[in-house]
Design a protein around this motif. Structure first.
Motif, PDB file in Angstrom:
ATOM      1  N   GLN A   1      61.815 -37.424  13.190  1.00  0.00           N
ATOM      2  CA  GLN A   1      61.282 -36.540  14.207  1.00  0.00           C
ATOM      3  C   GLN A   1      60.140 -35.722  13.614  1.00  0.00           C
ATOM      4  O   GLN A   1      60.274 -35.167  12.530  1.00  0.00           O
ATOM      5  N   ALA A   2      59.018 -35.655  14.335  1.00  0.00           N
ATOM      6  CA  ALA A   2      57.887 -34.867  13.863  1.00  0.00           C
ATOM      7  C   ALA A   2      58.139 -33.389  14.147  1.00  0.00           C
ATOM      8  O   ALA A   2      58.612 -33.019  15.214  1.00  0.00           O
ATOM      9  N   GLN A   3      57.833 -32.568  13.177  1.00  0.00           N
ATOM     10  CA  GLN A   3      57.901 -31.110  13.351  1.00  0.00           C
ATOM     11  C   GLN A   3      56.496 -30.611  13.648  1.00  0.00           C
ATOM     12  O   GLN A   3      55.554 -30.926  12.922  1.00  0.00           O
ATOM     13  N   LEU A   4      56.363 -29.834  14.703  1.00  0.00           N
ATOM     14  CA  LEU A   4      55.049 -29.369  15.138  1.00  0.00           C
ATOM     15  C   LEU A   4      55.039 -27.858  15.201  1.00  0.00           C
ATOM     16  O   LEU A   4      55.947 -27.257  15.789  1.00  0.00           O
ATOM     17  N   VAL A   5      54.013 -27.264  14.621  1.00  0.00           N
ATOM     18  CA  VAL A   5      53.887 -25.807  14.614  1.00  0.00           C
ATOM     19  C   VAL A   5      52.499 -25.433  15.097  1.00  0.00           C
ATOM     20  O   VAL A   5      51.501 -25.753  14.442  1.00  0.00           O
ATOM     21  N   GLU A   6      52.445 -24.758  16.247  1.00  0.00           N
ATOM     22  CA  GLU A   6      51.172 -24.331  16.815  1.00  0.00           C
ATOM     23  C   GLU A   6      50.809 -22.943  16.305  1.00  0.00           C
ATOM     24  O   GLU A   6      51.679 -22.134  15.977  1.00  0.00           O
ATOM     25  N   SER A   7      49.509 -22.665  16.292  1.00  0.00           N
ATOM     26  CA  SER A   7      49.008 -21.340  15.946  1.00  0.00           C
ATOM     27  C   SER A   7      47.638 -21.156  16.577  1.00  0.00           C
ATOM     28  O   SER A   7      47.026 -22.123  17.042  1.00  0.00           O
ATOM     29  N   GLY A   8      47.171 -19.909  16.592  1.00  0.00           N
ATOM     30  CA  GLY A   8      45.822 -19.644  17.050  1.00  0.00           C
ATOM     31  C   GLY A   8      45.717 -18.987  18.412  1.00  0.00           C
ATOM     32  O   GLY A   8      44.614 -18.642  18.849  1.00  0.00           O
ATOM     33  N   GLY A   9      46.842 -18.822  19.089  1.00  0.00           N
ATOM     34  CA  GLY A   9      46.788 -18.181  20.391  1.00  0.00           C
ATOM     35  C   GLY A   9      46.479 -16.698  20.278  1.00  0.00           C
ATOM     36  O   GLY A   9      46.443 -16.127  19.182  1.00  0.00           O
ATOM     37  N   GLY A  10      46.235 -16.065  21.430  1.00  0.00           N
ATOM     38  CA  GLY A  10      45.956 -14.638  21.412  1.00  0.00           C
ATOM     39  C   GLY A  10      45.455 -14.150  22.747  1.00  0.00           C
ATOM     40  O   GLY A  10      45.455 -14.878  23.743  1.00  0.00           O
ATOM     41  N   LEU A  11      45.035 -12.893  22.752  1.00  0.00           N
ATOM     42  CA  LEU A  11      44.490 -12.249  23.941  1.00  0.00           C
ATOM     43  C   LEU A  11      42.986 -12.155  23.804  1.00  0.00           C
ATOM     44  O   LEU A  11      42.491 -11.576  22.823  1.00  0.00           O
ATOM     45  N   VAL A  12      42.277 -12.729  24.754  1.00  0.00           N
ATOM     46  CA  VAL A  12      40.821 -12.722  24.734  1.00  0.00           C
ATOM     47  C   VAL A  12      40.296 -12.367  26.111  1.00  0.00           C
ATOM     48  O   VAL A  12      41.052 -12.288  27.082  1.00  0.00           O
ATOM     49  N   GLN A  13      38.978 -12.190  26.195  1.00  0.00           N
ATOM     50  CA  GLN A  13      38.341 -11.878  27.470  1.00  0.00           C
ATOM     51  C   GLN A  13      37.690 -13.130  28.048  1.00  0.00           C
ATOM     52  O   GLN A  13      37.440 -14.115  27.329  1.00  0.00           O
ATOM     53  N   THR A  14      37.417 -13.077  29.316  1.00  0.00           N
ATOM     54  CA  THR A  14      36.730 -14.179  29.983  1.00  0.00           C
ATOM     55  C   THR A  14      35.436 -14.511  29.243  1.00  0.00           C
ATOM     56  O   THR A  14      34.655 -13.616  28.907  1.00  0.00           O
ATOM     57  N   GLY A  15      35.241 -15.806  28.998  1.00  0.00           N
ATOM     58  CA  GLY A  15      34.050 -16.265  28.308  1.00  0.00           C
ATOM     59  C   GLY A  15      34.203 -16.403  26.812  1.00  0.00           C
ATOM     60  O   GLY A  15      33.343 -17.013  26.153  1.00  0.00           O
ATOM     61  N   ASP A  16      35.269 -15.869  26.276  1.00  0.00           N
ATOM     62  CA  ASP A  16      35.510 -15.959  24.836  1.00  0.00           C
ATOM     63  C   ASP A  16      35.996 -17.355  24.446  1.00  0.00           C
ATOM     64  O   ASP A  16      36.262 -18.203  25.305  1.00  0.00           O
ATOM     65  N   SER A  17      36.147 -17.537  23.135  1.00  0.00           N
ATOM     66  CA  SER A  17      36.627 -18.808  22.591  1.00  0.00           C
ATOM     67  C   SER A  17      37.864 -18.583  21.731  1.00  0.00           C
ATOM     68  O   SER A  17      38.057 -17.501  21.169  1.00  0.00           O
ATOM     69  N   LEU A  18      38.678 -19.622  21.638  1.00  0.00           N
ATOM     70  CA  LEU A  18      39.820 -19.660  20.744  1.00  0.00           C
ATOM     71  C   LEU A  18      39.954 -21.065  20.193  1.00  0.00           C
ATOM     72  O   LEU A  18      39.563 -22.033  20.857  1.00  0.00           O
ATOM     73  N   ARG A  19      40.537 -21.157  19.013  1.00  0.00           N
ATOM     74  CA  ARG A  19      40.818 -22.455  18.421  1.00  0.00           C
ATOM     75  C   ARG A  19      42.300 -22.528  18.093  1.00  0.00           C
ATOM     76  O   ARG A  19      42.779 -21.767  17.248  1.00  0.00           O
ATOM     77  N   LEU A  20      42.982 -23.424  18.756  1.00  0.00           N
ATOM     78  CA  LEU A  20      44.396 -23.649  18.497  1.00  0.00           C
ATOM     79  C   LEU A  20      44.554 -24.737  17.437  1.00  0.00           C
ATOM     80  O   LEU A  20      43.764 -25.671  17.384  1.00  0.00           O
ATOM     81  N   SER A  21      45.596 -24.575  16.635  1.00  0.00           N
ATOM     82  CA  SER A  21      45.926 -25.581  15.632  1.00  0.00           C
ATOM     83  C   SER A  21      47.370 -26.011  15.803  1.00  0.00           C
ATOM     84  O   SER A  21      48.213 -25.218  16.220  1.00  0.00           O
ATOM     85  N   CYS A  22      47.642 -27.246  15.445  1.00  0.00           N
ATOM     86  CA  CYS A  22      49.009 -27.762  15.471  1.00  0.00           C
ATOM     87  C   CYS A  22      49.202 -28.575  14.198  1.00  0.00           C
ATOM     88  O   CYS A  22      48.596 -29.634  14.045  1.00  0.00           O
ATOM     89  N   ALA A  23      50.035 -28.059  13.324  1.00  0.00           N
ATOM     90  CA  ALA A  23      50.341 -28.754  12.080  1.00  0.00           C
ATOM     91  C   ALA A  23      51.564 -29.618  12.285  1.00  0.00           C
ATOM     92  O   ALA A  23      52.615 -29.137  12.721  1.00  0.00           O
ATOM     93  N   ALA A  24      51.427 -30.885  11.963  1.00  0.00           N
ATOM     94  CA  ALA A  24      52.518 -31.836  12.154  1.00  0.00           C
ATOM     95  C   ALA A  24      53.063 -32.301  10.815  1.00  0.00           C
ATOM     96  O   ALA A  24      52.304 -32.528   9.876  1.00  0.00           O
ATOM     97  N   SER A  25      54.347 -32.419  10.735  1.00  0.00           N
ATOM     98  CA  SER A  25      54.969 -32.964   9.540  1.00  0.00           C
ATOM     99  C   SER A  25      55.891 -34.097   9.944  1.00  0.00           C
ATOM    100  O   SER A  25      56.405 -34.119  11.057  1.00  0.00           O
ATOM    101  N   GLY A  26      56.072 -35.019   9.041  1.00  0.00           N
ATOM    102  CA  GLY A  26      56.885 -36.170   9.361  1.00  0.00           C
ATOM    103  C   GLY A  26      56.143 -37.442   9.009  1.00  0.00           C
ATOM    104  O   GLY A  26      54.939 -37.408   8.748  1.00  0.00           O
ATOM    105  N   PRO A  27      56.843 -38.530   9.005  1.00  0.00           N
ATOM    106  CA  PRO A  27      56.213 -39.781   8.579  1.00  0.00           C
ATOM    107  C   PRO A  27      55.169 -40.282   9.556  1.00  0.00           C
ATOM    108  O   PRO A  27      55.351 -40.203  10.760  1.00  0.00           O
ATOM    109  N   THR A  28      54.085 -40.779   9.027  1.00  0.00           N
ATOM    110  CA  THR A  28      53.022 -41.483   9.760  1.00  0.00           C
ATOM    111  C   THR A  28      52.537 -40.741  10.998  1.00  0.00           C
ATOM    112  O   THR A  28      52.228 -41.352  12.013  1.00  0.00           O
TER     113      THR A  28
END
Length: 124
Positions: A1-28
């Protein structure tokens, strides 16, 4: 089973940018299709974007096309979601998911493993 951990969320204003990440662990995990979904309060989960393994084809929901970009780093087993020109309607919990095969499906039920989610809130 792949383990997935998201990060990068937050509170922003209209028009702003965010970058989400998801680190996956597990075979292949580099051989898996990886995707982002989101769910707003009181609404059903919806597909946001997906990227296939090997050829890296990208697929987007119409609501985010041109504003969001999905990418992956197979060395680091990480998938990213660059979100630009954010709107209040983008407010949701964002979930990373993997399908342990090559697919272009937008159905959440076709994905095998899910992360816990990261909250994105866009204020007007």
């Amino acid at each position: 089973q792949a383990q997935l951990v998201e990060s990068g969320g937050g509170l922003v204003q209209t028009g702003d940018s965010l970058r989400l990440s998801c680190a996956a662990s597990g075979p292949t995990t580099s051989a898996y299709t990886m995707a982002w979904f989101r769910q707003a309060p009181g609404k059903e989960r919806e597909f946001v974007a997906a990227i296939t393994p090997l050829d890296g084809r990208e697929y987007y929901a119409d609501s985010v096309k041109g504003r969001f970009t999905i990418s992956r780093d197979n060395v680091k087993n990480t998938v990213f979601l660059q979100m630009n020109s954010l709107k209040p309607e983008d407010t949701a919990s964002y979930y990373c998911a993997v399908a342990k095969y090559y697919t272009t499906t937008r159905w959440g039920s076709d994905y095998d493993d899910w992360g816990q989610g990261t909250q994105v809130t866009v204020s007007s």
